[in-house]
Design an enzyme around this catalytic site. Sequence first.
Site, short mmCIF file in Angstrom:
data_model
loop_
_atom_site.label_atom_id
_atom_site.label_comp_id
_atom_site.label_asym_id
_atom_site.label_seq_id
_atom_site.Cartn_x
_atom_site.Cartn_y
_atom_site.Cartn_z
N ARG A 1 0.84 -1.21 0.00
CA ARG A 1 0.00 0.00 0.00
C ARG A 1 0.87 1.26 0.00
NH1 ARG A 1 -5.45 1.71 0.99
NH2 ARG A 1 -6.12 -0.45 0.94
N GLU B 1 -9.42 6.23 7.22
CA GLU B 1 -7.98 6.38 7.03
C GLU B 1 -7.55 7.59 6.19
OE1 GLU B 1 -6.08 1.99 7.18
OE2 GLU B 1 -7.45 2.33 5.52
#
Length: 806
Positions: free
Chosen positions: A352, A755
């Site tokens: 990620r 997030e």
Amino acid sequence: MNNLFNPLQTAPEITDFARSDAHPWPEAEWPALREGARVGVSPPHESAHLHVSGQATYTDDTPELQGTLHAALGLSPLAHGSLLGIDVDRLRALPGVVAVYTAADIPASNDCGPVIHDDPILAEGELRYLGQPVFLVVATSQDLARRAAAQARAVIRAEPLPAVLTAREAHAQAQYVLPPMHLTRETAPGALERAMAAAPHRLQGNLSVGEQEQFYLEGQVAYAMPTENAGMRVLCSTQHPSEMQHVVAHMLGWMQHQVQVECRRMGGGFGGKESQSAQFACCAALAAHLLQRPVKLRLDRDDDFLITGRRHGFEYDYTVAFDDAGRILALDVTLIANAGHSADLSGAVLTRAICHVDNAYWLPNVAIHGYAARTNTQSNTAFRGFGGPQGALVTEFVLDSIARKLEHDALQVRRANFYGIGQNNHTPYGQGVTDNVITPLVDQLTQSANYTARRAAIARFNANSPVLKKGIALTPVKFGISFNVPHLNQAGALVHIYADGSVLVNHGGTEMGQGLNTKVAQVVAEELGLNFASVRCTATDTHKVANTSATAASTGADLNGMAALDAARTLRLRLASFAAEQHGGRTEAVQFRSGQVHTGTVTLPFATLVQQAYLARVQLWSDGFYVTPNVHWDAKTLTGHPFYYFAYGAAISEVLVDTLTGEWRLLRADILHDAGKSLNPAIDIGQVEGAFIQGMGWLTLEELVWHPKTGLLLTHAPSTYKIPTANDCPSEFHTALFDNPNAQPTIHRSKAVGEPPLLLPFSALLALRDAISAVGGHRADPPLRAPATTEAILDAIESLRAPSPA
């Protein structure tokens, strides 16, 4: 007969539920709800009244069964060593000790690694870090268990081995928990090298960003209870009940249906309870199984720090080529993540990070190299953002340095590199950016925050202030939403309608204060045309919804909301068909709103229709299931379409720095964030502001320090590890949601909000860099590391004041 349960007995009217003690906020206080809306409005968090009154039940609050024992862990006194033996007899002789267990007592698999099986529950043969669990003490009280476990140094025999404590050191030795990852994208073969050679400007640099402790208010805790017929019930503070079920079953050598894991709520998780709660669930279950008595394991804060991992710290090396406008022509960047002693979730975190190096920018030629360094420290794990913030941060620093090199406003350079519409809009991993709103979002924020005028005013202030310096910065966010691993993008739910018209929902997500249950209840209430108080969500339970994914990657509402919607829609259609059959009208024309059902010329209360359906033997419960479409990923080539959509945002921070002491203050923050068509604006704004402050803590305040020789984590308590408080919030804090319904058909066109906003406080860090740069008249790039503590700020200031080498 009167003593028997009658599902049709008189019950409170559904409209009265909102005025009951269980839900003390009358819906009259929610103006939009009076018009029938249940999503896009802001009913309070379904447990807020319990939180503030101290009535919310967490795992440790569960009344203990008779005969409950308490467990504590004995920890390794060495950062690295060979385990030679443990004097268990000495431990067993201590007051209150009932049993002591080591790796040899585990019936089946001594492993709690979530992906790679490299993470022992209890140390076996090798000690990997100072704080690693080595043995388990079970005693009659928590205090006696902890006192016995504290004898670890006296009872563990071990031979010290050399320890590697930093990611740079591990990288130099090619010591990794996973094979390195490399991703290159070029406009043509060899274009990156040619661009580097021919570009008008080049910069090289490096950067360090530290780790961050999750610091959930409720620590790690598990309570295991043997049940009949070789079963085990585990109450656990975890974001991933299904994984706890699987790991406990593997450890005991059982089938998964023998293990039931429940989580009503957590007092915070932030990723720290996604995989690492497994070790404590396993230890409690091991003792409960071997003793056939209930066993609770609750860590104190010091042990929680010493045992568990946290956000990965990253080291960066970069070379960038750019033109006179600051447009990046080529970027070569190396990411070195400190994984700790085992893989845990480092592979997905690093992936990620690689996928977020681009952030909101078109990088025509880019090479990204990722390394997960193995060190003799705690195994780092998930933390809000899951590598995305670490990946995006380096590019923001690069652009900031480019602007200073060219003597441009950093915002001007950022705009020059934004992704385009219809062109220059493919990520390095191959996914198209088709929902790009970054330019209009930034335009709106700069106008509402008066950015240009404030920047000019700051320049005037700095010119006349030799000690106090101000800085300002704007940073954007583009954050991908979905699990990196495609098969995790699924969810299930159960919806029950009771005979009085009330509704119970169970889904696979976990509530950790983020408002997931509130949003799911809103979705179900909207679908069935009920008021919010008519719907209740219950504890997450592996015996109700099986094979669930973690509540992580900001997918909680996306996945579980859609699964609950699927179940509720099935019930609505079933009841609509019954209503049309019984009262006339067409099934597709039946309407459910405000607790009433309208069919043909008849209007009747929802509860009345439900009672009629029950008598007619109509099924009043349904399951629901959802799979995120259009996600795929090739882990070998690091290419594909890993994200269903992107969430966007931007923030402007203004800071004031005392250049004599290094102290600083955030004066003002302006945030505009893209939550799509928000399900609950109040909860989403709370998430945005909370993420901003938490991210600001990571980048400016929270510093983890290990002893360079022993490997002991020195900052293992609130006395030495400082998180932001209310005093760190800016006196001017302007937060708004960007009006942008999701282009993808998500739950009511909303977007994830957990997030993405954690990247917004990049603006605070770079505003500090801007203020420090003013000390040298913006002629040099301040070597500011993160966290930008007062010491780091003073170091950067001194580097600007130091005379240049001859």
